[in-house]
Design a protein around this motif. Structure first.
Motif, PDB file in Angstrom:
ATOM      1  N   PRO A  61       0.829  -1.209   0.000  1.00  0.00           N
ATOM      2  CA  PRO A  61       0.000   0.000   0.000  1.00  0.00           C
ATOM      3  C   PRO A  61       0.866   1.263   0.000  1.00  0.00           C
ATOM      4  O   PRO A  61       2.074   1.182   0.201  1.00  0.00           O
ATOM      5  N   PRO A  62       0.259   2.456  -0.185  1.00  0.00           N
ATOM      6  CA  PRO A  62       1.002   3.702  -0.034  1.00  0.00           C
ATOM      7  C   PRO A  62       1.574   3.808   1.383  1.00  0.00           C
ATOM      8  O   PRO A  62       1.035   3.228   2.327  1.00  0.00           O
ATOM      9  N   ARG A  63       2.652   4.532   1.518  1.00  0.00           N
ATOM     10  CA  ARG A  63       3.239   4.699   2.845  1.00  0.00           C
ATOM     11  C   ARG A  63       3.630   6.156   3.064  1.00  0.00           C
ATOM     12  O   ARG A  63       3.760   6.928   2.106  1.00  0.00           O
ATOM     13  N   ARG A  64       3.816   6.487   4.339  1.00  0.00           N
ATOM     14  CA  ARG A  64       4.186   7.851   4.703  1.00  0.00           C
ATOM     15  C   ARG A  64       5.633   7.875   5.204  1.00  0.00           C
ATOM     16  O   ARG A  64       6.082   6.956   5.906  1.00  0.00           O
ATOM     17  N   VAL A  65       6.337   8.921   4.828  1.00  0.00           N
ATOM     18  CA  VAL A  65       7.683   9.181   5.313  1.00  0.00           C
ATOM     19  C   VAL A  65       7.713  10.622   5.799  1.00  0.00           C
ATOM     20  O   VAL A  65       6.798  11.407   5.540  1.00  0.00           O
ATOM     21  N   VAL A  66       8.761  10.975   6.495  1.00  0.00           N
ATOM     22  CA  VAL A  66       8.893  12.337   7.013  1.00  0.00           C
ATOM     23  C   VAL A  66      10.131  12.991   6.417  1.00  0.00           C
ATOM     24  O   VAL A  66      11.242  12.449   6.506  1.00  0.00           O
ATOM     25  N   GLY A 115      18.798  21.486  -1.656  1.00  0.00           N
ATOM     26  CA  GLY A 115      19.053  22.915  -1.469  1.00  0.00           C
ATOM     27  C   GLY A 115      19.403  23.304  -0.057  1.00  0.00           C
ATOM     28  O   GLY A 115      20.051  24.324   0.172  1.00  0.00           O
ATOM     29  N   VAL A 116      18.992  22.519   0.931  1.00  0.00           N
ATOM     30  CA  VAL A 116      19.321  22.740   2.341  1.00  0.00           C
ATOM     31  C   VAL A 116      19.578  21.376   2.974  1.00  0.00           C
ATOM     32  O   VAL A 116      19.114  20.350   2.467  1.00  0.00           O
ATOM     33  N   PRO A 117      20.332  21.327   4.078  1.00  0.00           N
ATOM     34  CA  PRO A 117      20.530  20.047   4.769  1.00  0.00           C
ATOM     35  C   PRO A 117      19.190  19.387   5.111  1.00  0.00           C
ATOM     36  O   PRO A 117      18.320  19.997   5.731  1.00  0.00           O
ATOM     37  N   THR A 118      19.048  18.123   4.682  1.00  0.00           N
ATOM     38  CA  THR A 118      17.748  17.446   4.753  1.00  0.00           C
ATOM     39  C   THR A 118      17.921  16.004   5.184  1.00  0.00           C
ATOM     40  O   THR A 118      18.922  15.361   4.874  1.00  0.00           O
ATOM     41  N   LEU A 119      16.916  15.497   5.887  1.00  0.00           N
ATOM     42  CA  LEU A 119      16.899  14.112   6.357  1.00  0.00           C
ATOM     43  C   LEU A 119      15.546  13.505   6.011  1.00  0.00           C
ATOM     44  O   LEU A 119      14.521  14.176   6.108  1.00  0.00           O
ATOM     45  N   LEU A 120      15.559  12.237   5.617  1.00  0.00           N
ATOM     46  CA  LEU A 120      14.337  11.495   5.308  1.00  0.00           C
ATOM     47  C   LEU A 120      14.246  10.305   6.249  1.00  0.00           C
ATOM     48  O   LEU A 120      15.214   9.540   6.380  1.00  0.00           O
ATOM     49  N   MET A 121      13.107  10.160   6.913  1.00  0.00           N
ATOM     50  CA  MET A 121      12.953   9.086   7.884  1.00  0.00           C
ATOM     51  C   MET A 121      11.547   8.509   7.813  1.00  0.00           C
ATOM     52  O   MET A 121      10.661   9.078   7.173  1.00  0.00           O
ATOM     53  N   THR A 122      11.360   7.389   8.485  1.00  0.00           N
ATOM     54  CA  THR A 122      10.045   6.755   8.503  1.00  0.00           C
ATOM     55  C   THR A 122       9.067   7.567   9.338  1.00  0.00           C
ATOM     56  O   THR A 122       9.461   8.348  10.210  1.00  0.00           O
ATOM     57  N   TYR A 123       7.800   7.364   9.052  1.00  0.00           N
ATOM     58  CA  TYR A 123       6.722   8.035   9.780  1.00  0.00           C
ATOM     59  C   TYR A 123       6.211   7.109  10.876  1.00  0.00           C
ATOM     60  O   TYR A 123       5.939   5.930  10.623  1.00  0.00           O
ATOM     61  N   LEU A 124       6.098   7.640  12.076  1.00  0.00           N
ATOM     62  CA  LEU A 124       5.559   6.853  13.188  1.00  0.00           C
ATOM     63  C   LEU A 124       4.088   7.172  13.375  1.00  0.00           C
ATOM     64  O   LEU A 124       3.700   8.342  13.460  1.00  0.00           O
ATOM     65  N   GLU A 125       3.272   6.141  13.466  1.00  0.00           N
ATOM     66  CA  GLU A 125       1.853   6.338  13.736  1.00  0.00           C
ATOM     67  C   GLU A 125       1.669   6.762  15.200  1.00  0.00           C
ATOM     68  O   GLU A 125       2.438   6.388  16.075  1.00  0.00           O
ATOM     69  N   GLY A 126       0.619   7.515  15.416  1.00  0.00           N
ATOM     70  CA  GLY A 126       0.310   7.965  16.765  1.00  0.00           C
ATOM     71  C   GLY A 126       0.060   9.461  16.787  1.00  0.00           C
ATOM     72  O   GLY A 126       0.179  10.149  15.785  1.00  0.00           O
TER      73      GLY A 126
END
Length: 310
Positions: A61-66, A115-126
């Motif tokens: 399914p689709p998923r969410r990241v931050v 373009g700027v310092p960036t981080l990609l991480m998993t999304y936590l439910e809650g």
């Protein structure tokens, strides 16, 4: 505090910060790193130095990241790059430890892609705790158990410079009581107590900004711990006391005491924390940030009680 919904963000000059909007370049980077087409972007609560946006990417399914990026875009300042690298190292450490924290997906520390310092991480439910959550008999106990888990994280496998040493934000060079306080003598006592020096304490892995607003819940169950950008090696007592003053103000002093008592039971010693850190955590709020009369009405009795126990 539990009442902070939504969080009010300001730029360094004090003006309200506009809602976070990821750039097309950042969204293209997310797609490249996740392999999914971007379906939507939703701003999340953020701190003073970062923007956070939940990105939904296509999949089955689709998923969410931050997507998390620095709000400080001064190109001559290397601090945002170092902060992203440190947070990435901390998230990797937490994954190895098995804590309920976001998992690192990718970083762009120099901003070459985004373009700027960036981080990609998993999304936590809650969701952040509300008044109903705080009324749960297990609320304070779960916060205490989570703090105990944090302080047991073994950081020896991290690079020497990956985790910042603990530091206070208020160096007491020119201490002044909050402008809304009617008890300046109380604050002068607190300044003197802090200046007297800290009790001996081992340096352990600490969250550094541990309070209920940085926890996620499903009903009355704690499901996640977030906002790790200030994680440090320092005294466990500061984490406990930072949570304690927050609980004292937003829930009540009984909740703060139950939290500490549960931590003490898990730590196997009584008490595990020292009232000095209660004083330090309150003084560290200065120069004041939102310490209006309503907050001081609960914060100053907490501070007074801590000073009485020294």
């Amino acid at each position: 505090m539990l009442a902070q919904q939504p969080f009010l963000l300001h730029s360094p000059d004090g003006r309200p910060r506009p809602p976070a909007v990821p750039t097309p370049a950042s969204l293209a980077w997310v797609r490249a790193r996740t392999g999914g087409r971007v379906l939507s972007a939703e701003p999340l609560a953020a701190g003073a130095v970062h923007h956070n946006v939940a990105i939904t990417v296509d999949g089955n399914p689709p998923r969410r990241v931050v997507l998390r990026w620095s709000a400080d875009q001064r190109p001559q300042d290397d601090a945002p790059r170092e902060a992203i690298l440190r947070e990435a190292a901390v998230l990797s450490l937490l994954e190895r430890a098995g804590l309920c924290a976001p998992r690192l997906i990718a970083t762009d520390p120099g901003g070459a892609q985004c373009g700027v310092p960036t981080l990609l991480m998993t999304y936590l439910e809650g969701r952040q705790p509300d008044a109903d959550t705080a009324r749960s008999p297990e609320f304070a106990a779960q916060l205490g158990a989570a703090a105990h888990d944090i302080h047991r994280v073994d950081s020896t496998g991290a690079a020497a410079d990956a985790i910042a040493p603990f530091r206070l934000y208020n160096d007491l060079v020119n201490p002044r009581p909050p402008r809304h306080s009617g008890r300046p003598a109380l604050w002068e006592r607190a300044f003197s107590a802090v200046s007297a020096g800290a009790p001996a304490a081992p340096a352990v892995f600490v969250h550094r900004d541990y309070h209920a607003g940085n926890t996620l819940w499903s009903g009355s169950t704690l499901t996640g711990l977030v906002d790790w950008n200030t994680a440090s090696l320092g005294p466990a007592g500061f984490d406990l006391s930072h949570m304690r003053w927050n609980l004292a103000v937003s829930v009540g002093g009984d909740a703060a005491d139950r939290f500490a008592a549960h931590y003490d039971r898990l730590a196997g010693r009584e008490p595990a924390h020292h009232p000095y850190w209660d004083v330090v955590a309150v003084v560290d709020l200065l120069p004041e940030d939102g310490l209006g009369p309503a907050v001081l009405e609960r914060l100053e009795p907490f501070l007074d009680a801590a000073l009485a126990r020294l």
